[in-house]
Design a protein around this motif. Sequence first.
Motif, PDB file in Angstrom:
ATOM      1  N   SER A 132      37.537  14.943  59.748  1.00  0.00           N
ATOM      2  CA  SER A 132      37.776  14.914  61.192  1.00  0.00           C
ATOM      3  C   SER A 132      38.369  13.551  61.528  1.00  0.00           C
ATOM      4  N   ILE A 133      39.332  13.502  62.433  1.00  0.00           N
ATOM      5  CA  ILE A 133      39.900  12.194  62.792  1.00  0.00           C
ATOM      6  C   ILE A 133      39.183  11.586  63.992  1.00  0.00           C
ATOM      7  N   GLY A 134      38.142  12.228  64.502  1.00  0.00           N
ATOM      8  CA  GLY A 134      37.396  11.633  65.609  1.00  0.00           C
ATOM      9  C   GLY A 134      36.596  12.685  66.345  1.00  0.00           C
ATOM     10  N   ASP A 135      35.706  12.223  67.187  1.00  0.00           N
ATOM     11  CA  ASP A 135      34.824  13.143  67.901  1.00  0.00           C
ATOM     12  C   ASP A 135      35.481  13.693  69.154  1.00  0.00           C
ATOM     13  N   PHE A 136      36.518  14.464  68.923  1.00  0.00           N
ATOM     14  CA  PHE A 136      37.198  15.164  70.008  1.00  0.00           C
ATOM     15  C   PHE A 136      37.836  16.389  69.362  1.00  0.00           C
ATOM     16  N   VAL A 137      38.204  17.356  70.193  1.00  0.00           N
ATOM     17  CA  VAL A 137      38.727  18.605  69.634  1.00  0.00           C
ATOM     18  C   VAL A 137      40.204  18.760  69.981  1.00  0.00           C
ATOM     19  N   LEU A 138      41.014  18.900  68.942  1.00  0.00           N
ATOM     20  CA  LEU A 138      42.450  19.122  69.109  1.00  0.00           C
ATOM     21  C   LEU A 138      42.724  20.615  69.107  1.00  0.00           C
ATOM     22  N   THR A 139      43.935  21.005  69.446  1.00  0.00           N
ATOM     23  CA  THR A 139      44.248  22.442  69.453  1.00  0.00           C
ATOM     24  C   THR A 139      44.386  22.993  68.031  1.00  0.00           C
TER      25      THR A 139
HETATM   26  N1  ADE Z   1      41.128  19.972  64.484  1.00  0.00           N
HETATM   27  C1  ADE Z   1      40.729  20.004  65.766  1.00  0.00           C
HETATM   28  N2  ADE Z   1      40.147  18.858  66.121  1.00  0.00           N
HETATM   29  C2  ADE Z   1      40.173  18.050  65.017  1.00  0.00           C
HETATM   30  C3  ADE Z   1      39.721  16.726  64.745  1.00  0.00           C
HETATM   31  N3  ADE Z   1      39.103  15.986  65.664  1.00  0.00           N
HETATM   32  N4  ADE Z   1      39.922  16.245  63.516  1.00  0.00           N
HETATM   33  C4  ADE Z   1      40.518  16.988  62.563  1.00  0.00           C
HETATM   34  N5  ADE Z   1      40.960  18.224  62.771  1.00  0.00           N
HETATM   35  C5  ADE Z   1      40.799  18.768  63.981  1.00  0.00           C
END
Ligand code: ADE
Length: 239
Positions: A132-139
């Motif tokens: 994970s690249i961080g505590d947030f949610v990407l699409t």
């Molecule tokens: N896909 C959705 N959110 C992500 C995140 N924070 N890091 C890695 N992949 C993701």
Amino acid sequence: MVFDILTLFPEMFQGPFSASQIKRARERGLLEINLVNIRDYSPFKHREVDDAPFGGGGGMILRPEPIYLALEAIRERRGGKLGPVILLCPQGERFTQRLAWELAREEHLVLICGHYEGVDERVRRLATGEISIGDFVLTGGELAAMVVVDAVARLLPGVLGDERAPVTDSFAGGLLEHPHYTRPRVFQGEEVPEVLTSGHHARIARWRREESILRTLVRRPDLLSLAELTEEDRKFLRE
Ligand code: ADE
């Protein structure tokens, strides 16, 4: 180093990987980035890659078969061997500079970009790790994969023009980087610190070190306990 990136949106990668140092590194053969469209490996008639979740609920879930078939095709293309296979998803291990250095030792990495709504649990079993690249949610995992490729690629020998750069930058010794100055000597009344124009290399090195420690103390105290500090650094911190 070779990256195979499994994604539903290969076109997202066109811009970022066709500019600047990543572009140069690809042209010079230091880096190979191969985009694999997961949909091309769907064994289904309408090239489906996802389906509704068992047990109900909203959203579509990425199926395991296309990922499995794509990985097997990559394995064959790479002479029967795969490097680490990493799923990008918010539940993975937090990406850090330390992890970037670890990955930079590999000759081959496979990145699987997760799906905006979720992946079948058995997709995770096909991976050897999750990031994970961080505590947030990407699409989706695409932007995360780009972050990982960029951070790892710049550590490879020859990718940055200046060979020293990756060793002194922020996080190298667990500290944030010291401030930098260039011309002009005075800008909007603010002067370049006198020490930097003194020509005294030992004093400059000490000033940079102390600024680095202070900046870390103020901005990221969480990093300081893990940083590699000398006895001289500790004395400075006590003062
Ligand atoms: N896909 C959705 N959110 C992500 C995140 N924070 N890091 C890695 N992949 C993701």
